[in-house]
Write a protein that holds these residues in place. Structure first.
Motif, PDB file in Angstrom:
ATOM      1  N   VAL A  20       9.769  46.478  14.723  1.00  0.00           N
ATOM      2  CA  VAL A  20      10.632  47.601  15.075  1.00  0.00           C
ATOM      3  C   VAL A  20       9.898  48.910  14.782  1.00  0.00           C
ATOM      4  O   VAL A  20       9.227  49.043  13.757  1.00  0.00           O
ATOM      5  CB  VAL A  20      11.951  47.532  14.261  1.00  0.00           C
ATOM      6  N   TYR A  23      12.218  54.278  12.150  1.00  0.00           N
ATOM      7  CA  TYR A  23      13.430  55.048  12.463  1.00  0.00           C
ATOM      8  C   TYR A  23      14.084  54.622  13.783  1.00  0.00           C
ATOM      9  O   TYR A  23      14.902  55.346  14.329  1.00  0.00           O
ATOM     10  CB  TYR A  23      13.142  56.547  12.502  1.00  0.00           C
ATOM     11  N   ARG A  24      13.685  53.467  14.300  1.00  0.00           N
ATOM     12  CA  ARG A  24      14.231  52.943  15.560  1.00  0.00           C
ATOM     13  C   ARG A  24      14.074  53.932  16.719  1.00  0.00           C
ATOM     14  O   ARG A  24      14.878  53.955  17.658  1.00  0.00           O
ATOM     15  CB  ARG A  24      15.708  52.579  15.411  1.00  0.00           C
ATOM     16  N   ARG A  25      13.028  54.739  16.657  1.00  0.00           N
ATOM     17  CA  ARG A  25      12.771  55.690  17.750  1.00  0.00           C
ATOM     18  C   ARG A  25      12.396  54.935  19.006  1.00  0.00           C
ATOM     19  O   ARG A  25      11.615  54.000  18.974  1.00  0.00           O
ATOM     20  CB  ARG A  25      11.640  56.649  17.384  1.00  0.00           C
ATOM     21  N   LYS A  26      12.945  55.367  20.119  1.00  0.00           N
ATOM     22  CA  LYS A  26      12.677  54.709  21.399  1.00  0.00           C
ATOM     23  C   LYS A  26      11.435  55.341  22.031  1.00  0.00           C
ATOM     24  O   LYS A  26      11.541  56.203  22.908  1.00  0.00           O
ATOM     25  CB  LYS A  26      13.886  54.814  22.308  1.00  0.00           C
ATOM     26  N   ASP A  59      12.568  50.438  21.376  1.00  0.00           N
ATOM     27  CA  ASP A  59      12.330  50.628  19.950  1.00  0.00           C
ATOM     28  C   ASP A  59      11.823  49.387  19.221  1.00  0.00           C
ATOM     29  O   ASP A  59      11.734  49.369  18.002  1.00  0.00           O
ATOM     30  CB  ASP A  59      13.605  51.117  19.263  1.00  0.00           C
ATOM     31  N   HIS A  60      11.484  48.328  19.958  1.00  0.00           N
ATOM     32  CA  HIS A  60      10.949  47.136  19.297  1.00  0.00           C
ATOM     33  C   HIS A  60      10.201  46.248  20.295  1.00  0.00           C
ATOM     34  O   HIS A  60      10.316  46.430  21.505  1.00  0.00           O
ATOM     35  CB  HIS A  60      12.062  46.330  18.616  1.00  0.00           C
ATOM     36  N   SER A 106       8.166  50.061  11.446  1.00  0.00           N
ATOM     37  CA  SER A 106       8.977  49.943  10.240  1.00  0.00           C
ATOM     38  C   SER A 106       8.237  49.042   9.254  1.00  0.00           C
ATOM     39  O   SER A 106       7.452  48.185   9.650  1.00  0.00           O
ATOM     40  CB  SER A 106      10.324  49.325  10.607  1.00  0.00           C
TER      41      SER A 106
END
Length: 132
Positions: A20, A23-26, A59-60, A106
């Motif tokens: 991931v 910050y789960r930024r796309k 984001d992943h 992450s």
């Protein structure tokens, strides 16, 4: 089912990895995903890791791969995450504006063996990632 071999063993070790973005930024698009995939294949070769399937969402990423029994998975994952983070930020500078500090990924990750489901089920799941 075809098994893998080395000098001393016969094995079939398939793993499903999910990484991931911090910050789960796309920020993952097709270009970044392709670059990350090439980096995975290059680094994985020295750890006896073979990529089977790859897909991403914004984001992943999802990765299905095979490994040898003596592969030090934590060392490989640390090497991959460190190198890919550095190279992605170098070659895709727009990503730096969306993230803080130096990390792209992450700190955590999900790594599971695929014994609970057939490879075809997992492959279909990965292929459908990013679809609405």
């Amino acid at each position: 089912m075809k098994m893998d071999t080395n000098k001393h063993s016969v094995f079939l070790l398939n793993y499903h990895l999910v990484l991931v973005v911090k910050y789960r930024r796309k920020v993952i698009d097709d270009a970044i995903s392709g670059f990350a995939r090439q980096t995975f294949e290059r680094i994985g070769a020295s750890y006896h890791i073979t990529l089977t399937e790859w897909n991403h969402d914004g984001d992943h990423i999802h990765v299905l791969f095979k490994a040898h029994p003596n592969t030090e998975m934590s060392k490989f994952l640390n090497a991959y995450k460190s190198a890919s983070s550095r190279l992605i930020k170098r070659d895709f500078p727009h990503v730096k504006r969306r993230l803080w500090k130096e990390m792209f990924w992450s700190r955590s990750y999900c790594l599971v063996t695929t014994g609970g489901a057939t490879i075809d089920v997992i492959r279909q799941y990965i292929e459908k990632q990013g679809e609405e």
